[in-house]
Design an enzyme around this catalytic site. Structure first.
Site, PDB file in Angstrom:
ATOM      1  N   LYS A 111      12.582 -55.091  36.511  1.00  9.63           N
ATOM      2  CA  LYS A 111      12.602 -53.735  37.259  1.00  9.63           C
ATOM      3  C   LYS A 111      13.681 -53.057  36.664  1.00  9.63           C
ATOM      4  CE  LYS A 111       9.871 -55.134  40.865  1.00  9.63           C
ATOM      5  NZ  LYS A 111       9.244 -54.832  42.093  1.00  9.63           N
ATOM      6  N   LYS A 195       1.144 -57.442  35.625  1.00 10.77           N
ATOM      7  CA  LYS A 195       0.859 -57.634  36.737  1.00 10.77           C
ATOM      8  C   LYS A 195       0.451 -56.534  37.615  1.00 10.77           C
ATOM      9  CE  LYS A 195       4.133 -58.225  40.242  1.00 10.77           C
ATOM     10  NZ  LYS A 195       3.658 -58.234  41.664  1.00 10.77           N
ATOM     11  N   LYS A 198       2.474 -52.960  43.835  1.00 15.85           N
ATOM     12  CA  LYS A 198       2.422 -52.022  44.596  1.00 15.85           C
ATOM     13  C   LYS A 198       3.517 -50.858  44.579  1.00 15.85           C
ATOM     14  CE  LYS A 198       4.248 -54.845  48.491  1.00 15.85           C
ATOM     15  NZ  LYS A 198       5.462 -55.097  48.396  1.00 15.85           N
TER      16      LYS A 198
HETATM   17  P1  ATP Z   1       6.990 -54.764  44.224  1.00 12.33           P
HETATM   18  O1  ATP Z   1       6.370 -54.014  43.210  1.00 12.33           O
HETATM   19  O2  ATP Z   1       7.462 -53.951  45.218  1.00 12.33           O
HETATM   20  O3  ATP Z   1       7.600 -55.932  44.119  1.00 12.33           O
HETATM   21  P2  ATP Z   1       4.532 -56.277  44.773  1.00 12.33           P
HETATM   22  O4  ATP Z   1       3.331 -55.810  44.676  1.00 12.33           O
HETATM   23  O5  ATP Z   1       5.096 -57.128  43.668  1.00 12.33           O
HETATM   24  O6  ATP Z   1       5.430 -55.321  45.279  1.00 12.33           O
HETATM   25  P3  ATP Z   1       5.902 -57.938  46.866  1.00 12.33           P
HETATM   26  O7  ATP Z   1       5.957 -57.608  48.027  1.00 12.33           O
HETATM   27  O8  ATP Z   1       6.786 -58.361  45.516  1.00 12.33           O
HETATM   28  O9  ATP Z   1       4.640 -57.311  46.039  1.00 12.33           O
HETATM   29  O10 ATP Z   1       5.205 -59.436  46.966  1.00 12.33           O
HETATM   30  C1  ATP Z   1       4.225 -59.830  48.042  1.00 12.33           C
HETATM   31  C2  ATP Z   1       3.570 -61.202  47.800  1.00 12.33           C
HETATM   32  O11 ATP Z   1       2.299 -60.738  46.971  1.00 12.33           O
HETATM   33  C3  ATP Z   1       4.402 -62.313  46.924  1.00 12.33           C
HETATM   34  O12 ATP Z   1       3.882 -63.396  47.722  1.00 12.33           O
HETATM   35  C4  ATP Z   1       3.855 -61.944  45.553  1.00 12.33           C
HETATM   36  O13 ATP Z   1       4.009 -63.204  45.068  1.00 12.33           O
HETATM   37  C5  ATP Z   1       2.378 -61.471  45.860  1.00 12.33           C
HETATM   38  N1  ATP Z   1       1.941 -60.802  44.568  1.00 12.33           N
HETATM   39  C6  ATP Z   1       2.573 -59.573  44.485  1.00 12.33           C
HETATM   40  N2  ATP Z   1       1.900 -59.152  43.324  1.00 12.33           N
HETATM   41  C7  ATP Z   1       0.763 -60.110  43.077  1.00 12.33           C
HETATM   42  C8  ATP Z   1      -0.105 -60.049  41.913  1.00 12.33           C
HETATM   43  N3  ATP Z   1      -0.327 -58.845  41.005  1.00 12.33           N
HETATM   44  N4  ATP Z   1      -0.882 -61.134  41.954  1.00 12.33           N
HETATM   45  C9  ATP Z   1      -0.930 -62.087  42.801  1.00 12.33           C
HETATM   46  N5  ATP Z   1       0.032 -62.082  43.745  1.00 12.33           N
HETATM   47  C10 ATP Z   1       0.971 -61.198  43.904  1.00 12.33           C
HETATM   48 MG    MG Z   2       7.006 -58.177  43.683  1.00  8.91          MG
END
Ligand code: ATP
Ligand code: MG
Length: 327
Positions: A111, A195, A198
């Protein structure tokens, strides 16, 4: 009953990755474990975020949790910032961690790699895992369901718990990460070696609450390869493998069974099948989200959840304060 805990940051619109990798798993777990699920709004502050957007994301997130079938009678469901013990234990965890171990976190490196100078890297993103450790350790959670991207943070939490226990005597349960069987990681449809996330806008990200015509288009134009053979090979065929992972997670069919089912079919047919499944699942979800948002139940559910969580967190934090000499 063993206890399981998980949270999601309201950093952006929820993606199919969050749904498959996290939210959908909770629903299955809520009968098996004593579940604690929270909206990690303090974690959402580690990178700049607009207050209006934060509020909207938080409301959407709780609505999606409920729409997916998370039952507030079975699960303690709350907002992290409503329970101030998180921030308090987070500070104590920061005092018990080392710069070295935090610098080694892959997510921190990822990040911040896009940020040009050290001077503009927010400190919050550096200490993020210490707050996450507090989130977990406050509740004596045995299991933490995570996508592969969060596994390292749970390992750090274990290290911090063990360190504290050794130094001050047994205080924390040492948690274990639980990886979902399928769909541990969903990748972007346009850069299938990355990956789906969001907080990073990407034309290959599927958002749970987006217009489904757009969803369909994204899937139909997903990056694949020139082979025209449907099989799972993450290294050489990340696009097709990612679509297989998505389809498998949503249909509960194994990847092998899907490969067999689509043997001899072209990518167009396969993509359409994926699009149909994703869109029909999201359509049902979107309808329920709308119902929940119109019904005004959210505030009460969060207030009840915060009360239950505070009771547990207060008890643990008092114990910690006693051990370290703060009371
Ligand atoms: P950010 O970009 O803000 O980190 P994020 O999409 O990675 O957002 P998080 O809030 O970090 O989401 O993670 C929430 C949950 O979703 C965690 O359990 C994480 O492991 C899962 N997760 C996030 N992205 C993925 C993905 N691409 N595939 C599977 N699980 C995911
Ligand atoms: Mg994340």
């Amino acid at each position: 009953m063993k206890r399981m805990l998980s949270g999601i940051k309201p950093t952006g619109q929820l993606t199919l990755g969050n749904y498959i990798g996290a939210i959908k798993q909770f629903i299955a777990y809520q009968d098996e474990y004593e579940m604690i699920v929270f909206i990690a709004d303090l974690h959402a502050l580690t990178l700049p975020i607009d207050p209006k957007e934060l509020r909207k994301n938080t409301k959407d997130l709780i609505s999606v949790y409920l729409a997916c079938g998370l039952d507030p009678n079975k699960v303690i469901l709350f907002k992290q910032s409503d329970v101030h013990e998180h921030a308090e234990l987070g500070y104590i965890m920061a005092c018990n961690s080392y710069m070295g171990e935090l610098s080694r976190m892959t997510q921190y490196k990822d990040k911040t790699s896009k940020i040009k100078t050290n001077d503009s890297i927010p400190t919050g993103i550096f200490v993020y895992p210490t707050l996450m450790a507090a989130d977990i350790l406050l509740y004596d959670a045995d299991y933490i369901p995570v996508g592969i991207d969060q596994k390292q943070h749970v390992e750090l939490t274990r290290d911090l718990a063990i360190r504290f226990n050794n130094h001050y005597s047994e205080t924390f349960i040492v948690p274990e990460p639980v990886l979902s069987k399928t769909g541990a990681k969903i990748n972007s449809l346009s850069s299938p070696d990355k990956k789906m996330s969001k907080s990073e806008s990407d034309k290959g990200t599927i958002y749970l609450l987006e217009d489904l015509n757009i969803t369909r288009k994204k899937i139909m134009s997903a990056v694949t390869d020139s082979e025209n053979e449907i099989r799972y090979d993450m290294e050489n065929k990340p696009g097709i493998s990612n679509l297989l992972t998505i389809l498998s997670a949503l249909t509960n069919k194994s990847i092998d069974a899907l490969v067999e089912e689509y043997k001899g079919f072209g990518y167009g047919v396969f993509k359409k099948a994926v699009a149909d499944v994703v869109c029909s699942e999201l359509e049902a979800l979107q309808n329920k989200v709308k119902e929940i948002q119109e019904s005004n139940v959210i505030e009460q559910i969060l207030a009840d959840g915060a009360q239950k969580a505070t009771y547990l967190a207060r008890k643990k934090l008092s114990k910690v304060y006693r051990k370290i000499g703060l009371n």
